[in-house]
Motif scaffolding. Structure first.
Motif, PDB file in Angstrom:
ATOM      1  N   GLY A 110     -10.479 -14.136   0.526  1.00 36.22           N
ATOM      2  CA  GLY A 110     -11.696 -14.096  -0.280  1.00 36.22           C
ATOM      3  C   GLY A 110     -11.651 -13.065  -1.395  1.00 36.22           C
ATOM      4  N   GLY A 111     -10.556 -12.332  -1.492  1.00 38.04           N
ATOM      5  CA  GLY A 111     -10.408 -11.314  -2.528  1.00 38.04           C
ATOM      6  C   GLY A 111      -9.354 -11.720  -3.539  1.00 38.04           C
ATOM      7  N   LYS A 112      -8.665 -10.733  -4.126  1.00 36.94           N
ATOM      8  CA  LYS A 112      -7.665 -11.011  -5.149  1.00 36.94           C
ATOM      9  C   LYS A 112      -6.429 -10.146  -4.909  1.00 36.94           C
ATOM     10  CE  LYS A 112      -6.772 -10.766 -10.096  1.00 36.94           C
ATOM     11  NZ  LYS A 112      -7.215 -10.273 -11.374  1.00 36.94           N
ATOM     12  N   VAL A 113      -5.281 -10.781  -4.766  1.00 40.58           N
ATOM     13  CA  VAL A 113      -4.021 -10.065  -4.633  1.00 40.58           C
ATOM     14  C   VAL A 113      -3.576  -9.652  -6.034  1.00 40.58           C
ATOM     15  CG1 VAL A 113      -1.587 -10.259  -3.989  1.00 40.58           C
ATOM     16  CG2 VAL A 113      -3.361 -11.285  -2.524  1.00 40.58           C
ATOM     17  N   THR A 114      -3.380  -8.348  -6.238  1.00 45.35           N
ATOM     18  CA  THR A 114      -2.927  -7.865  -7.536  1.00 45.35           C
ATOM     19  C   THR A 114      -1.417  -7.607  -7.558  1.00 45.35           C
ATOM     20  OG1 THR A 114      -3.611  -5.640  -6.879  1.00 45.35           O
ATOM     21  CG2 THR A 114      -5.134  -6.885  -8.253  1.00 45.35           C
ATOM     22  N   MET A 115      -0.816  -7.407  -6.389  1.00 46.17           N
ATOM     23  CA  MET A 115       0.635  -7.289  -6.250  1.00 46.17           C
ATOM     24  C   MET A 115       0.995  -7.766  -4.847  1.00 46.17           C
ATOM     25  SD  MET A 115       3.135  -3.941  -6.420  1.00 46.17           S
ATOM     26  CE  MET A 115       2.928  -3.664  -8.174  1.00 46.17           C
ATOM     27  N   PRO A 116       1.682  -8.915  -4.739  1.00 48.40           N
ATOM     28  CA  PRO A 116       2.062  -9.414  -3.411  1.00 48.40           C
ATOM     29  C   PRO A 116       2.976  -8.417  -2.700  1.00 48.40           C
ATOM     30  CG  PRO A 116       2.533 -11.041  -5.121  1.00 48.40           C
ATOM     31  CD  PRO A 116       2.148  -9.767  -5.819  1.00 48.40           C
ATOM     32  N   LEU A 117       3.018  -8.475  -1.379  1.00 47.35           N
ATOM     33  CA  LEU A 117       3.936  -7.633  -0.621  1.00 47.35           C
ATOM     34  C   LEU A 117       5.365  -7.891  -1.077  1.00 47.35           C
ATOM     35  CD1 LEU A 117       2.546  -7.918   3.024  1.00 47.35           C
ATOM     36  CD2 LEU A 117       2.446  -5.925   1.515  1.00 47.35           C
ATOM     37  N   GLY A 118       6.096  -6.837  -1.346  1.00 45.77           N
ATOM     38  CA  GLY A 118       7.483  -6.970  -1.778  1.00 45.77           C
ATOM     39  C   GLY A 118       8.213  -5.651  -1.679  1.00 45.77           C
ATOM     40  N   ASP A 119       9.531  -5.709  -1.717  1.00 47.24           N
ATOM     41  CA  ASP A 119      10.359  -4.509  -1.632  1.00 47.24           C
ATOM     42  C   ASP A 119      10.259  -3.703  -2.928  1.00 47.24           C
ATOM     43  OD1 ASP A 119      11.139  -5.258   0.894  1.00 47.24           O
ATOM     44  OD2 ASP A 119      13.020  -6.176   0.228  1.00 47.24           O
ATOM     45  N   PHE A 162      11.556   0.097  -5.218  1.00 50.82           N
ATOM     46  CA  PHE A 162      12.668   1.013  -5.452  1.00 50.82           C
ATOM     47  C   PHE A 162      12.567   2.274  -4.594  1.00 50.82           C
ATOM     48  CE2 PHE A 162       9.615   2.482  -8.687  1.00 50.82           C
ATOM     49  CZ  PHE A 162       9.660   3.855  -8.508  1.00 50.82           C
ATOM     50  N   TRP A 163      11.392   2.567  -4.015  1.00 48.92           N
ATOM     51  CA  TRP A 163      11.268   3.768  -3.184  1.00 48.92           C
ATOM     52  C   TRP A 163      11.554   3.484  -1.711  1.00 48.92           C
ATOM     53  CZ3 TRP A 163       6.874   1.882  -5.759  1.00 48.92           C
ATOM     54  CH2 TRP A 163       5.855   1.371  -4.972  1.00 48.92           C
ATOM     55  N   GLY A 164      12.089   2.306  -1.412  1.00 47.81           N
ATOM     56  CA  GLY A 164      12.518   2.011  -0.050  1.00 47.81           C
ATOM     57  C   GLY A 164      11.400   1.588   0.876  1.00 47.81           C
ATOM     58  N   ALA A 165      10.439   0.873   0.338  1.00 47.30           N
ATOM     59  CA  ALA A 165       9.315   0.417   1.142  1.00 47.30           C
ATOM     60  C   ALA A 165       8.961  -1.021   0.772  1.00 47.30           C
ATOM     61  CB  ALA A 165       8.096   1.312   0.911  1.00 47.30           C
ATOM     62  N   ARG A 166       8.153  -1.644   1.623  1.00 49.40           N
ATOM     63  CA  ARG A 166       7.514  -2.907   1.259  1.00 49.40           C
ATOM     64  C   ARG A 166       6.081  -2.528   0.911  1.00 49.40           C
ATOM     65  NH1 ARG A 166       6.693  -8.311   4.855  1.00 49.40           N
ATOM     66  NH2 ARG A 166       5.234  -6.938   5.904  1.00 49.40           N
ATOM     67  N   CYS A 171       4.753   0.131   3.619  1.00 47.67           N
ATOM     68  CA  CYS A 171       5.505   0.231   4.867  1.00 47.67           C
ATOM     69  C   CYS A 171       6.912   0.691   4.527  1.00 47.67           C
ATOM     70  CB  CYS A 171       5.542  -1.112   5.602  1.00 47.67           C
ATOM     71  SG  CYS A 171       6.333  -1.015   7.232  1.00 47.67           S
ATOM     72  N   ASN A 172       7.216   1.953   4.868  1.00 45.06           N
ATOM     73  CA  ASN A 172       8.550   2.477   4.587  1.00 45.06           C
ATOM     74  C   ASN A 172       9.568   1.750   5.449  1.00 45.06           C
ATOM     75  OD1 ASN A 172       7.805   4.392   2.662  1.00 45.06           O
ATOM     76  ND2 ASN A 172       7.253   5.861   4.238  1.00 45.06           N
ATOM     77  N   LYS A 173      10.687   1.383   4.826  1.00 46.23           N
ATOM     78  CA  LYS A 173      11.768   0.714   5.547  1.00 46.23           C
ATOM     79  C   LYS A 173      12.647   1.777   6.196  1.00 46.23           C
ATOM     80  CE  LYS A 173      11.971  -3.433   2.798  1.00 46.23           C
ATOM     81  NZ  LYS A 173      11.906  -4.418   3.860  1.00 46.23           N
ATOM     82  N   THR A 174      13.085   1.477   7.396  1.00 47.29           N
ATOM     83  CA  THR A 174      13.993   2.397   8.061  1.00 47.29           C
ATOM     84  C   THR A 174      15.418   2.076   7.653  1.00 47.29           C
ATOM     85  OG1 THR A 174      14.067   0.950   9.984  1.00 47.29           O
ATOM     86  CG2 THR A 174      12.484   2.763  10.038  1.00 47.29           C
ATOM     87  N   PRO A 175      16.221   3.096   7.405  1.00 46.87           N
ATOM     88  CA  PRO A 175      17.621   2.831   7.018  1.00 46.87           C
ATOM     89  C   PRO A 175      18.365   2.137   8.154  1.00 46.87           C
ATOM     90  CG  PRO A 175      17.084   5.201   6.874  1.00 46.87           C
ATOM     91  CD  PRO A 175      15.905   4.507   7.462  1.00 46.87           C
TER      92      PRO A 175
END
Length: 138
Positions: free
Chosen positions: A102-111, A113-117, A133-137
């Motif tokens: 019911g809202g508006k996505v301004t940036m979809p979830l994605g990887d 450069f700072w190592g997060a989604r 969500c920080n990605k674990t190495p």
């Protein structure tokens, strides 16, 4: 579920550094700052010293902040995002989907450069959200 919530403040072009100094005088604490010119993305020379991201931390107050984009001035009152930090991508996706209904996505979830989604949205009540969500190495 492991989620933390912190406000994210956006200031008009070039005002973030002065705001951080002001808040440091009030609360003490430290600021971890990344300038736009230090990021691995294009930036014009006039904005290289602007703050791309700042994490402010004191004994009692934590928040994040940045300089907005000059072509999109910050509107005071509309310049605060609720930033959720996750440790689990499935939980991040579930909450993202729920908040965006019911809202508006301004940036979809994605990887990033700072190592997060990361993703951004405005919910159906007009509240701005950032989900990281920080990605674990490996």
């Amino acid at each position: 579920m492991s989620i933390t919530l912190e406000p994210y403040l956006s200031f008009n072009d070039g005002q973030c550094a002065a705001a951080i100094e002001f808040y440091q005088a009030a609360f003490g604490g430290t600021a971890d700052i990344m300038r736009k010119g230090d990021a691995p993305v294009e930036c014009d020379e006039a904005h290289k010293d602007n703050i791309m991201h700042c994490y402010f931390k004191s004994d009692s107050v934590n928040f994040m902040a940045c300089d907005g984009m000059s072509e999109q001035p910050s509107v005071m009152g509309d310049n605060i995002h609720m930033s959720l930090n996750f440790t689990d991508e499935a939980e991040q996706a579930k909450i993202f989907d729920h908040l965006s209904a019911g809202g508006k996505v301004t940036m979809p979830l994605g990887d990033t450069f700072w190592g997060a989604r990361f993703g951004m949205l405005t919910d159906k009540f007009g509240i701005h959200w950032m989900l990281n969500c920080n990605k674990t190495p490996d």
